[in-house]
Structures are given as C-alpha cells and as structure tokens.
Design a protein around this motif. Structure first.
Motif, PDB file in Angstrom:
ATOM      1  N   SER B 241       0.846  -1.198   0.000  1.00  0.00           N
ATOM      2  CA  SER B 241       0.000   0.000   0.000  1.00  0.00           C
ATOM      3  C   SER B 241       0.878   1.243   0.000  1.00  0.00           C
ATOM      4  O   SER B 241       1.776   1.383   0.831  1.00  0.00           O
ATOM      5  N   ALA B 567      -3.476   8.927 -11.129  1.00  0.00           N
ATOM      6  CA  ALA B 567      -4.174   7.644 -11.260  1.00  0.00           C
ATOM      7  C   ALA B 567      -3.360   6.513 -10.623  1.00  0.00           C
ATOM      8  O   ALA B 567      -3.912   5.652  -9.919  1.00  0.00           O
ATOM      9  N   LEU B 568      -2.050   6.516 -10.833  1.00  0.00           N
ATOM     10  CA  LEU B 568      -1.200   5.461 -10.260  1.00  0.00           C
ATOM     11  C   LEU B 568      -1.238   5.510  -8.732  1.00  0.00           C
ATOM     12  O   LEU B 568      -1.308   4.473  -8.067  1.00  0.00           O
ATOM     13  N   ILE B 570      -3.603   6.662  -6.830  1.00  0.00           N
ATOM     14  CA  ILE B 570      -4.912   6.207  -6.340  1.00  0.00           C
ATOM     15  C   ILE B 570      -5.013   4.681  -6.461  1.00  0.00           C
ATOM     16  O   ILE B 570      -5.449   3.994  -5.543  1.00  0.00           O
ATOM     17  N   TYR B 571      -4.549   4.146  -7.580  1.00  0.00           N
ATOM     18  CA  TYR B 571      -4.646   2.696  -7.798  1.00  0.00           C
ATOM     19  C   TYR B 571      -3.867   1.913  -6.742  1.00  0.00           C
ATOM     20  O   TYR B 571      -4.316   0.884  -6.250  1.00  0.00           O
ATOM     21  N   PHE B 572      -2.676   2.408  -6.411  1.00  0.00           N
ATOM     22  CA  PHE B 572      -1.839   1.675  -5.440  1.00  0.00           C
ATOM     23  C   PHE B 572      -1.979   2.230  -4.021  1.00  0.00           C
ATOM     24  O   PHE B 572      -1.098   2.019  -3.200  1.00  0.00           O
ATOM     25  N   TRP B 573      -3.019   3.019  -3.746  1.00  0.00           N
ATOM     26  CA  TRP B 573      -3.193   3.719  -2.475  1.00  0.00           C
ATOM     27  C   TRP B 573      -2.908   2.827  -1.269  1.00  0.00           C
ATOM     28  O   TRP B 573      -2.206   3.168  -0.334  1.00  0.00           O
TER      29      TRP B 573
END
Lengths: 71, 573
Positions: B241, B567-568, B570-573
């Motif tokens: 995360s 976007a990256l 948020i995706y790997f938040w």
C-alpha cells in the motif's frame, strides 16, 4: 545534433542492440552452458524471444538512422 | 528522485561471488566497454569549442536531453539500492520515483526552464551570478564541486563492492577499469560524449532489467498473485500500500508520517534536487531550443514514472518468490545468508540465462557509469566556469577553458578514486558524505526559487539565505549526531529512521533559507529591474510558442503525465 553532421546516437544504439540480440539469440539456440545455475521458468525460452526482439529492434534502428552519404 | 538519499549500502562482504558468468555474458560486458569508448573517440573530433565540451553544442533534441536527464540520475546505487529498499520497505520506496520526482520534473520543464534557458547560463551557479552576485555563485559552486566529487567516489566504491560481491571481481580492478573508462570518454568528448553514452546506457538498463519483472509476474500469476504471496509470506505486514499506512509513523516499516513524504520529500528534497542540482539540470540546458528544453524534463518524468517497474517490482517479487528471507548486512554476514542489497542480482540469476545475464549485469554497470559521468561532467563545467574562470583566469581563450575542462575531468575522477579508497578505510565517511546532499540542495532550492519568482529578492538576501540554510542544515545534523534525543525536535519522533530525519532536516533548512532571504531582502537594496530581464518571472518576456498543435505543447504533456501520476497513486493507495 543535426548541425554538425554527427552520426545519430540512435544508430550507435541500434548497432549495439543488434549485436547483443544476435549474441543472445545464438546463445539460446545453441544452448550455451548455464554455469550450474537453475533458471526458473526456463521453459518460457525468454532468451529466444528477447534475443529475437532485440535483433529486430537493433536492425530497425541501425537501418533507420544509418549515416547517409553526402551529395 | 533517489540519488540524494540512497539506502545504506553494503559495507563489507567476503562471501565469494553470487553469480558465475559464462563466456557469452563476459562477451556482452566487454562489448559494452568497447562501445562507450568507441563513442568517446568518435565524438572527440566534434568537440572543439567550450560550448561543445561543456554544453554539448546546445543542440540536443528533447528526447536525447530528456533521456540523458533521467539517465544521469539512474546512477550508481539506483538500481541495486532501491530494489533493496523495496524488499525492506515495500512499495513505499516508490514515493522516491513518483511524488518525490514527477511534480518537480514537470515544474522544472513548465516553469523554471525558460529562465535557465533564456539566460544562456552555463550552470546553476552561473544563474545565481546573473540573478544575485558573485558571492552566491562562489558559495554554490564550491559546495557543488565538493559534493559532486565526493558523491562520485562513494558511488564508485559502492559499484566496485557490488562487482566484488556479485561477480567476485577484484575491488581495485573494478574501481580503476570503470573510472578510467568514464574518464576517457568524458575527457575525449565532454558533455556531448557523456550524453550520448547516457542515452545508450538508458536503453541498456531497460533491456537488461525489464525481463525480471516480466518473468516474475508470470511466475506469481500477475500483480494480484504477487500481493497474495507476499501477504502469505509476511502475515500482518503491509508491503503493497502506497499511502494507507502513512497515517502514523508506527504503521509502516519506514517509520515516516505522510507529512514527511509530502513536504520533506515531495516538496523540498525533490524540487531541490530536480530543479537546482546541476548534475541533472545541465542535461536539459543542452536542448536545441526552448520548446525542447521544456519538453525534455517532461519526457524524463514520463520515463521516471515507469522506472519502479524495473527497480521496485523486482524487490516486491523477491518478497513473494524467494525461498529465503533476506536480512540486513550484519545479520547476513553473521549467518552466511543474503542481504537486502543482493536482491536484484538474486532475481537476475533466478530468471536470466546465458547472454541475458550478461545484459543484466551490463545494465548494472551502465547505471553506475552514467551516474559517474554525470558527476564528472557537471564538476568539469562548474570548476572551469564558476570557480577557475570566475576566481582565477577571467580572460583566457576558449581553447584554454576546454583544455582545463578536459584535465579537470581527469582530476575529478582521480579525486573520486581517492574518496573511494578513503571510504574503504573509514566506512563511516559514507554516512557523512551522503548527508552532504541535504546540506546543500535544500537551501539552494530556496535561493533559486525565490530569485526566479520574486523580483524584489536582493543579492544580499540570496547570499545570506543560502548560507544560513546550509549552516543550519549542518548544525541540525551535528546536533542529532551529538544528541540522538534531538530527533524528537527535528523529525517529530525519537524513533525516526535516517530517511525520515533527512526529510525533515531538508524541510527545516529550506524554511530557514527562505525566512532569512526574505528578512535580509527587506533591509537591503534589490537589483534594478532592468538587470533582471531574462532571469525573473514577471520581467522576462517569454517567447510565444506560436501555433503549435495540442500534442506539440509541453503543457499538454505535463498535464497528461500529472493525470497518470494521480491515477497510479490512487490505484496503489
């Protein structure tokens, strides 16, 4: 880079990648020794397709950026 | 951004080599050395003037300048060190590539590059001379020169150590062969040669390292399979995360709070490094026109965003697939096991056959050499123009300065070799030298950004702010060395790790620099506005970009890269 009639950097890169591709492909096709190492997922034959890909890319860049003869 | 604070690297190892190379692998490595030297010899004939040698003729395309800009940073400890950090800290290491690099690179391209470029300066210290006065230039040039050669030596030693541990090569052989090769090609072709080779090295790094994450993700069944395996191997620990564990210093293995990442890393250190460290900025200054100069950092940012694929993902894959647990260096030495720092060579050896392994090792060597060439060529420029010409010989011929540049390339390499041997004798020096970055880069960013955006900022404000920021950074470092309890004041936690301390120290020194600059500015005389044309926002008419199509505009691509970055995250938040 164009002002001084320099050979393009992409030509040098193309030549080296081409030579590397041929070496890696040849090593794969002639089963060069592994020096005792066990390679995980060897059955994917990454050496063949990566070597082929490098050969193709190297050839493309070598031809596309080869030095042109001056008039 | 990762060069300023690489993780502590292995200090001693004598356990024999990790990898045995076949003759095919050796042929691949030897060919690489032949190629970089060949390029150096070819370019010598094209490197005659000072502009050729120090600024690569200022006619690089945006792509060449942008890739070189990134490759100069993909140096020494980058590949090995951050793969190790990914194994140790998980995906948190990605922050050094994303929030710790991309916003600053885009800011350089869109906002700052016009001023660097239009002023036609040779260097960042040269910009300070034009914007402020000789005092600011001398201070930044001397500290930069010192920092550069010392860092180059540290990197060289680390590289030689890697070659010893990974390949079993003699440490002296590695130091001398690699450094003399770099000295030869930079001596011959100057920055032009360094840039050519950096682009070549960039391509080889990708070709050599990309197969590890590809095959690794096939082995784990993709990203989800990798995450599932890591959770199974390390229950109760979150390695995948990016942001969700940063709410408290106790929740993540780095011991850092999100404010340290956002303000310390994402703002001060990142912006300081990517916008004022001449090692990287020099590459962009070589662009052939202003649009290329603006596009180059944006192209670099797009590729920087992808680097975690070849550096961080292998470290995460190691957590998922390696049968053994990697440990710290001391424990590895005591138990005969493997350390974090060996994670990338272990993964190369796991997946790559003959030839491909040589390419992977070449990628490591290329990374080391591109970083070193970056240091040496930047040192040659700053020494020749900002120290030698400014303080000793103001009116020599252009040929004289080129000759000086060539010889101080050799001098820089020799001093670096000396530093490498010094580090070998006194390992703790490595810690001190790495701290140099936080001493000099963070305050320099305060000085440059105020000078560039605030026309009232006075020459005395610039100088005293820079000096105060630098001295306070050194003082904070010394305070923590003398009394570790001081960490609670500087990093807000007595348990903060070295990296967290670096983040906060940089933030404080930047704030002190800015505060002193502002205070002194209001009691001293500013430069006349007429002298600030081309140097400061608001008094510099920026050239119109004309009727460029949307996809030709730097701002368009900066927005695209920003959206992908968001976007990256948020995706790997």
């Amino acid at each position: 880079m164009h002002h001084r009639n320099l050979i393009s950097i992409w030509f040098f890169i193309g030549v080296l990648v081409l030579v590397y591709g041929v070496i890696i492909l040849a090593a794969a096709l002639f089963n060069a020794p592994h020096e005792g190492r066990e390679i995980v997922l060897e059955e994917l034959r990454a050496d063949i397709w990566w070597g082929a890909l490098m050969t193709a890319l190297g050839l493309l860049y070598t031809l596309k950026f080869r030095p042109k003869k001056k008039d | 951004m990762s060069t300023p604070f690489p993780p502590a690297f292995l200090l001693a190892a004598d356990s024999g080599s990790l990898i045995r190379l076949s003759p095919v692998d050796l042929a691949v490595i030897v060919l690489y050395f032949v190629a970089v030297l060949g390029i150096g010899f070819y370019l010598k004939a094209h490197t005659k003037t000072g502009d050729d040698f120090f600024m690569a003729g200022r006619d690089m395309t945006a792509w060449v300048a942008g890739l070189s800009f990134l490759a100069a940073n993909l140096g020494s400890l980058e590949l090995m060190g951050w793969a190790a950090a990914a194994y140790q800290y998980g995906i948190l290491a990605t922050h050094w590539y994303w929030i710790g690099a991309i916003p600053a690179m885009l800011f350089l391209g869109v906002v700052m590059m016009p001023f660097y470029y239009i002023s036609k300066t040779h260097s960042v210290p040269g910009y300070l001379k034009l914007r402020f006065d000789e005092r600011s230039r001398a201070l930044s040039a001397i500290t930069f020169g010192l920092m550069t050669v010392l860092m180059s030596g540290i990197n060289m030693y680390s590289m030689a150590l890697v070659m010893k541990v990974v390949l079993g090569w003699d440490i002296h052989f590695s130091i001398w062969v690699s450094s003399l090769t770099v000295a030869a090609y930079v001596f011959l072709g100057g920055l032009l040669s360094a840039i050519f080779n950096e682009v070549l090295q960039f391509v080889l790094i990708w070709l050599g390292a990309m197969l590890v994450p590809i095959i690794g993700l096939i082995e784990t069944g993709g990203w989800a399979g990798m995450v599932e395996r890591i959770s199974r191997n390390f229950p109760g620990q979150n390695y995948t995360s990016l942001w969700s564990t940063l709410g408290s210093v106790g929740d993540n293995p780095m011991g850092i709070h999100w404010t340290g990442i956002v303000l310390g890393l994402g703002w001060v250190i990142s912006f300081g490094y990517w916008t004022t460290d001449f090692l990287v900025v020099q590459r962009v200054m070589t662009a052939k026109d202003l649009r290329s100069a603006k596009m180059a950092p944006i192209i670099g940012a797009a590729f920087k965003m992808l680097v975690p694929f070849i550096v961080i993902v292998p470290g995460l894959l190691a957590l998922a697939v390696l049968p053994m647990t990697l440990t710290g260096e001391a424990e590895a030495l005591a138990t005969g096991g493997h350390s974090y720092n060996e994670v990338l060579p272990l993964m190369l050896a796991r997946y790559l056959g003959p030839g491909l392994l040589g390419l992977g090792v070449t990628a490591l060597i290329a990374g080391f050499m591109s970083g070193m060439a970056g240091n040496v060529s930047a040192f040659a420029t700053v020494w020749t123009y900002d120290i030698y010409r400014a303080l000793w010989r103001k009116d020599a011929t252009d040929a004289h300065y080129v000759s000086m540049g060539r010889w101080c390339t050799v001098l820089g390499v020799l001093v670096s070799i000396g530093t490498a041997y010094l580090v070998m004798q006194f390992a703790s020096i490595m810690d001190y030298v790495q701290a140099l970055f936080s001493f000099f880069i963070a305050p320099l960013f305060g000085t440059v950004i105020l000078g560039m955006l605030w026309k009232r900022c006075s020459p005395s404000g610039g100088f005293w702010g820079l000096l105060a920021g630098t001295v306070s950074s050194i003082a904070m470092w010394a305070w923590v060395k003398a009394d570790p309890g001081a960490l609670r004041y500087i990093a807000f936690s007595p348990e903060a790790k070295d990296m967290a301390e670096n983040m906060y120290r940089a933030l404080w020194s930047w704030l002190i620099c800015v505060s002193v600059t502002v205070a002194v500015t209001y009691v001293t005389k500013p430069k006349p506005v007429a002298e600030l044309a081309g140097l400061v926002y608001g008094v510099t008419p920026l050239p119109d970009e004309g009727h460029l199509r949307l996809h030709e505009r730097p701002m368009f691509w900066a927005i695209v890269v920003s959206l992908v970055l968001a976007a990256l995250n948020i995706y790997f938040w």
